[in-house]
Enzyme design. Structure first.
Site, PDB file in Angstrom:
ATOM      1  N   ALA A 151      -1.516  -1.550  -4.838  1.00 39.82           N
ATOM      2  CA  ALA A 151      -2.728  -1.148  -4.132  1.00 39.82           C
ATOM      3  C   ALA A 151      -3.842  -1.103  -5.166  1.00 39.82           C
ATOM      4  CB  ALA A 151      -2.520   0.212  -3.488  1.00 39.82           C
ATOM      5  N   GLY A 161       2.250  -1.284  -4.336  1.00 33.64           N
ATOM      6  CA  GLY A 161       1.991  -1.887  -3.030  1.00 33.64           C
ATOM      7  C   GLY A 161       2.407  -3.353  -2.948  1.00 33.64           C
ATOM      8  N   GLU A 164       4.086   3.964  -9.342  1.00 32.49           N
ATOM      9  CA  GLU A 164       3.070   4.933  -8.909  1.00 32.49           C
ATOM     10  C   GLU A 164       3.130   6.253  -9.660  1.00 32.49           C
ATOM     11  OE1 GLU A 164       4.850   3.019  -6.849  1.00 32.49           O
ATOM     12  OE2 GLU A 164       3.579   2.254  -5.242  1.00 32.49           O
ATOM     13  N   GLU A 207       5.958  -3.247  -2.198  1.00 29.77           N
ATOM     14  CA  GLU A 207       6.059  -2.745  -0.820  1.00 29.77           C
ATOM     15  C   GLU A 207       5.676  -3.823   0.191  1.00 29.77           C
ATOM     16  OE1 GLU A 207       3.634   0.648  -2.040  1.00 29.77           O
ATOM     17  OE2 GLU A 207       5.162   1.970  -1.220  1.00 29.77           O
TER      18      GLU A 207
END
Ligand code: HXC
Length: 257
Positions: A65, A108, A131, A111
């Protein structure tokens, strides 16, 4: 559609989505999320598309992300804007999606790969949920889908330590279905996607839905879902054609009905 952060292309019955934000290693900001989801949803709605490939660059599938976009956000803003909510629509796509991963698939990015149905990895691929290095945790499925992919203990090590693993380890762990030389990644993804897209679309959609159900439900309920879906396919033209073609020793001519 006009996209700024991705490239899209239809090749035969396969829809391609290439993340194209090289200056940020394809970090998934809101625009990327919206565009990837819009493109995938549009391909999904197109009966001429039987499989979707999502890929990045040689260096990065996606490095996570977008940290710079998130940094200053408050909890209230995260919740009120449903910051990562758009990915639910991506994960709900009914057409099979292949992630073709080269380079970094972190946070992300990992993911996103796990929202796809099949992960093909270049030998250069690196997967991880780093993260915790940022003072947060995975937020797009990393604690949930990774456990289902590699089991609790391996997922716990990765999520709690933030350690990055290579392609071979990811394959051994069951996250990746196949590792291929980086130079062959797109060709392999293309061949695989084309082979899926050549099947009868109703059977492929039913197969993906049944596989998805296995992630969500008990064995008994999942077996019921599978049995009903299996039975329902006997009303398709393609089931009669597929079985007749077998008996007549010829390739089937599917009409996706
Ligand atoms: C924003 C990013 C980024 C990210 C890289 N960049 N990753 N920008 N968000 N996730 C930017 C860098 O700031 C830099 O831009 C450019 O991309 C190139 O990156 P470098 O770091 O210079 O490249 P390199 O030295 O090769 O290192 C590659 C890397 C590193 C190891 C992948 O970039 C890295 O650690 N990235 C962050 C990985 C990460 O923590 N991902 C998880 C994010 S959190 P500039 O302009 O500065 O040169 C997450 C949460 C998901 O994903 C859950 C959602 C809730």
């Amino acid at each position: 559609a006009e996209y700024e952060t991705i490239l899209t292309e239809q090749r035969g019955r396969v829809g391609w989505i290439t993340l194209n934000r090289p200056q940020a290693l394809n970090a998934l900001n809101s625009q990327v999320a919206a565009e990837v989801t819009a493109a995938a949803t549009a391909f999904d709605a197109d009966e001429g598309i039987g499989a979707i490939v999502v890929t990045g660059s040689e260096k990065a599938f996606a490095a996570g992300a977008d940290i710079k976009e998130m940094e200053s956000m408050s909890a209230a803003e995260m919740i009120a804007t449903d910051h990562f909510g758009v990915w639910r629509d991506f994960a709900a796509v009914r057409t099979p999606v292949i992630a073709a991963v080269s380079g970094f698939a972190l946070g992300g990015g990992c993911e996103l790969a796990m929202m796809c149905d099949i992960i093909l990895a270049a030998d250069t691929a690196k997967f991880g949920q780093p993260e915790v290095n940022l003072g947060v945790i995975p937020g797009m499925g990393g604690t949930q889908r990774l456990i289902r992919a590699v089991g609790y203990y391996k997922a716990a090590e990765l999520v709690l330590s933030g350690r990055i693993m290579g392609a071979e380890e990811a394959e051994r762990a069951g996250l990746v279905s196949r590792v291929v030389p980086a130079a062959d990644l797109l060709a392999e993804a293309s061949t695989l996607a084309a082979s899926i897209a050549a099947k009868s679309l109703p059977s492929i959609i039913a197969a993906k839905a049944a596989l998805d159900a296995a992630m969500e439900t008990t064995l008994a309920v999942g077996l019921d879902i599978e049995r009903e879906a299996f039975a329902s396919l006997f009303d398709t033209v393609d089931q009669k054609e597929g079985m007749a073609a077998f008996r007549e020793k010829r390739p089937p001519q599917f009409v996706n009905r």
